[in-house]
Design a protein around this motif. Structure first.
Motif, mmCIF file in Angstrom:
data_model
loop_
_atom_site.group_PDB
_atom_site.id
_atom_site.type_symbol
_atom_site.label_atom_id
_atom_site.label_comp_id
_atom_site.label_asym_id
_atom_site.label_seq_id
_atom_site.Cartn_x
_atom_site.Cartn_y
_atom_site.Cartn_z
ATOM 1 N N MET A 1 0.828 -1.205 0.000
ATOM 2 C CA MET A 1 0.000 0.000 0.000
ATOM 3 C C MET A 1 0.867 1.262 0.000
ATOM 4 S SD MET A 1 -3.095 -1.090 2.579
ATOM 5 C CE MET A 1 -4.062 0.397 2.303
ATOM 6 N N TYR A 2 2.038 1.184 0.658
ATOM 7 C CA TYR A 2 2.962 2.324 0.636
ATOM 8 C C TYR A 2 3.457 2.586 -0.785
ATOM 9 C CZ TYR A 2 7.054 5.223 1.325
ATOM 10 O OH TYR A 2 7.967 6.248 1.234
ATOM 11 N N TRP A 3 3.852 1.507 -1.479
ATOM 12 C CA TRP A 3 4.332 1.694 -2.850
ATOM 13 C C TRP A 3 3.201 2.173 -3.765
ATOM 14 C CZ3 TRP A 3 9.027 2.501 -2.547
ATOM 15 C CH2 TRP A 3 9.904 1.700 -1.809
ATOM 16 N N GLU A 4 1.991 1.674 -3.533
ATOM 17 C CA GLU A 4 0.852 2.160 -4.305
ATOM 18 C C GLU A 4 0.646 3.661 -4.102
ATOM 19 O OE1 GLU A 4 -2.929 -0.048 -4.459
ATOM 20 O OE2 GLU A 4 -1.959 -1.546 -3.191
ATOM 21 N N ALA A 5 0.625 4.078 -2.830
ATOM 22 C CA ALA A 5 0.360 5.482 -2.508
ATOM 23 C C ALA A 5 1.447 6.401 -3.052
ATOM 24 C CB ALA A 5 0.243 5.654 -0.998
ATOM 25 N N SER A 6 2.683 5.903 -3.068
ATOM 26 C CA SER A 6 3.789 6.738 -3.549
ATOM 27 C C SER A 6 3.971 6.647 -5.062
ATOM 28 C CB SER A 6 5.087 6.356 -2.829
ATOM 29 O OG SER A 6 5.387 4.985 -3.028
ATOM 30 N N GLY A 7 3.100 5.915 -5.742
ATOM 31 C CA GLY A 7 3.127 5.871 -7.205
ATOM 32 C C GLY A 7 3.971 4.771 -7.801
ATOM 33 N N SER A 8 4.581 3.920 -6.979
ATOM 34 C CA SER A 8 5.410 2.826 -7.492
ATOM 35 C C SER A 8 4.548 1.576 -7.668
ATOM 36 C CB SER A 8 6.573 2.551 -6.540
ATOM 37 O OG SER A 8 7.380 3.685 -6.367
ATOM 38 N N ASP B 1 4.302 -0.667 -10.088
ATOM 39 C CA ASP B 1 4.969 -1.903 -10.521
ATOM 40 C C ASP B 1 5.639 -2.612 -9.344
ATOM 41 O OD1 ASP B 1 4.183 -1.481 -13.106
ATOM 42 O OD2 ASP B 1 6.045 -0.523 -13.731
ATOM 43 N N ARG B 2 6.240 -1.810 -8.472
ATOM 44 C CA ARG B 2 6.904 -2.392 -7.307
ATOM 45 C C ARG B 2 5.877 -3.049 -6.381
ATOM 46 N NH1 ARG B 2 11.838 0.582 -4.084
ATOM 47 N NH2 ARG B 2 12.408 -1.178 -2.764
ATOM 48 N N ALA B 3 4.715 -2.384 -6.225
ATOM 49 C CA ALA B 3 3.649 -2.957 -5.396
ATOM 50 C C ALA B 3 3.131 -4.252 -6.014
ATOM 51 C CB ALA B 3 2.512 -1.948 -5.253
ATOM 52 N N ALA B 4 2.945 -4.237 -7.339
ATOM 53 C CA ALA B 4 2.444 -5.432 -8.023
ATOM 54 C C ALA B 4 3.419 -6.594 -7.873
ATOM 55 C CB ALA B 4 2.209 -5.122 -9.500
ATOM 56 N N GLU B 5 4.714 -6.291 -7.958
ATOM 57 C CA GLU B 5 5.737 -7.339 -7.802
ATOM 58 C C GLU B 5 5.685 -7.924 -6.387
ATOM 59 O OE1 GLU B 5 10.617 -7.856 -8.137
ATOM 60 O OE2 GLU B 5 9.656 -5.953 -8.664
ATOM 61 N N MET C 1 -8.408 -3.017 -16.247
ATOM 62 C CA MET C 1 -9.612 -3.723 -15.834
ATOM 63 C C MET C 1 -9.537 -5.223 -16.143
ATOM 64 S SD MET C 1 -11.296 -1.500 -14.334
ATOM 65 C CE MET C 1 -10.302 -0.082 -13.989
ATOM 66 N N GLN C 2 -8.898 -5.578 -17.262
ATOM 67 C CA GLN C 2 -8.764 -6.989 -17.588
ATOM 68 C C GLN C 2 -7.869 -7.682 -16.570
ATOM 69 O OE1 GLN C 2 -10.544 -8.473 -20.286
ATOM 70 N NE2 GLN C 2 -9.983 -10.221 -19.015
ATOM 71 N N GLY C 3 -6.818 -6.982 -16.148
ATOM 72 C CA GLY C 3 -5.953 -7.538 -15.109
ATOM 73 C C GLY C 3 -6.690 -7.705 -13.789
ATOM 74 N N ALA C 4 -7.563 -6.735 -13.480
ATOM 75 C CA ALA C 4 -8.367 -6.832 -12.253
ATOM 76 C C ALA C 4 -9.318 -8.018 -12.335
ATOM 77 C CB ALA C 4 -9.146 -5.539 -12.042
ATOM 78 N N VAL D 1 -6.196 -6.882 -6.702
ATOM 79 C CA VAL D 1 -7.358 -6.460 -7.499
ATOM 80 C C VAL D 1 -7.470 -4.937 -7.479
ATOM 81 C CG1 VAL D 1 -9.874 -6.523 -7.689
ATOM 82 C CG2 VAL D 1 -8.615 -8.610 -7.104
ATOM 83 N N ALA D 2 -7.363 -4.351 -6.280
ATOM 84 C CA ALA D 2 -7.456 -2.896 -6.148
ATOM 85 C C ALA D 2 -6.334 -2.200 -6.923
ATOM 86 C CB ALA D 2 -7.397 -2.501 -4.673
ATOM 87 N N LEU D 3 -5.143 -2.790 -6.894
ATOM 88 C CA LEU D 3 -4.006 -2.218 -7.613
ATOM 89 C C LEU D 3 -4.259 -2.197 -9.114
ATOM 90 C CD1 LEU D 3 -1.053 -1.269 -7.909
ATOM 91 C CD2 LEU D 3 -0.379 -3.662 -7.834
ATOM 92 N N GLU D 4 -4.724 -3.313 -9.666
ATOM 93 C CA GLU D 4 -4.976 -3.372 -11.111
ATOM 94 C C GLU D 4 -6.053 -2.372 -11.513
ATOM 95 O OE1 GLU D 4 -3.039 -4.691 -12.999
ATOM 96 O OE2 GLU D 4 -2.110 -6.394 -12.015
#
Length: 320
Positions: A124-131, A133-137, A166-169, A157-160
């Motif tokens: 969630m930190y990486w998501e919030a800071s815009g990273s 791809d790093r969050a997905a990994e 949407m297809q990834g989600a 799911v939320a990340l995608e």
């Protein structure tokens, strides 16, 4: 006559109302606190009520949470201490207080290294800071190690969705439902994603799954009918009409949306029917019965809108 079910519903409603009143009361006390740092019990109670009521007050949660952890950490038992760390970290991320959130996440990571709660917060930190791809990994690695990790699967799911993928989600949600097939909210979310992608047949499948859980739920009956109506075609209109009619029955005749749905379907079904068939005679009577039901509802609950309703029905040839 409704027995325990009605008592339970009434009791739960009273509890929620009481909790809301409690929250407003403690919030006012904290807001008006003048002499130094508020006491631990007030701060702790505020955060507990925010958790229980699932209310999003990120700025206040961050502010009061930081006071609790800075000045009253010793007053918290072990379980509540780390629950507050997580709660305040998520709120801080939402409020844009990234350095503070990072310090809380580091503390959780030291206490619970390689745990699901730590990875969720780090992602969630990486998501919030815009990273993203790093969050997905990070989420992908966590799910590779443990595909049944419910929390991480939901974050993926939320990340995608936040990436606009949407297809990834959809794919992430399908994998989640392969394991947690009883999660009704997940089926609803998957149906919404399919509708966004104009994949109507797949959305119908989701609502069929939901109707297996609750066969007479008016909302699911209406949503299923909505999709059929959107797909169009004579057979789909007839099927949609049947599901709207079931929704009317399940709602005790009070679902305005389902009643309008019946009229919309009837307007699009143009085949002539044999008058001697009792079933088709009922179909002929259905628009008139539906029209009268709508008039009765509007007359009782929205009398100021009744002239508008009558004008619409007249234009559709449903009123003389």
């Amino acid at each position: 006559s409704c027995g325990f079910a009605c008592f339970t519903q009434s009791h739960c409603l009273t509890h929620v109302m009481a909790s809301n009143e409690e929250l407003e009361e403690v919030e006012a006390e904290l807001r008006n606190w003048k002499s130094g740092v508020p006491p631990a019990d007030k701060l702790s109670k505020y955060l507990r009520l925010i958790r229980e009521l699932k209310i999003r007050e990120s700025d206040a949660t961050t502010r009061y949470g930081s006071l609790l952890l800075r000045y009253h950490k010793g007053a918290l038992n072990e379980e509540e201490l780390w629950l507050v760390h997580e709660q305040v970290a998520v709120a801080a991320l939402d409020a844009g207080a990234y350095p503070f959130a990072a310090s809380l996440i580091r503390a959780v990571a030291r206490r619970f290294p390689d745990s699901s709660r730590t990875r969720r917060l780090q992602g969630m930190y990486w998501e919030a800071s815009g990273s993203l791809d790093r969050a997905a990994e990070l989420y992908g690695d966590a799910l590779s190690e443990n595909p049944t990790n419910e929390t991480i699967a939901k974050r993926l799911v939320a990340l995608e969705k936040s990436r606009g993928n949407m297809q990834g989600a959809v794919e992430a949600l399908k994998k989640y439902l392969d394991i947690y097939s009883g999660d009704r909210e997940a089926w609803e979310e998957l149906a919404d994603l399919y509708l966004e992608l104009l994949m109507y047949r797949q959305a119908l499948f989701c609502y069929e799954e939901l109707l297996m859980f609750l066969p007479t739920h008016p909302h699911y009956l209406i949503r299923y009918a909505d999709v059929l109506y959107t797909m169009g075609g004579s057979s789909n209109y007839r099927m949609a009409r049947a599901y709207y009619a079931k929704a009317v029955e399940s709602s005790g005749g009070r679902s305005v949306r389902a009643l309008w749905g019946i009229l919309a379907c009837c307007a699009n079904i143009t085949e002539k029917v044999a008058l001697q068939d009792s079933r088709t005679r009922a179909q002929i009577d259905l628009p008139n019965l539906t029209t009268q039901a709508l008039i009765n509802i509007y007359r009782e609950y929205a009398p100021d809108k009744l002239p508008v309703l009558q004008s619409i029905l007249e234009k559709q040839g449903l009123l003389d």
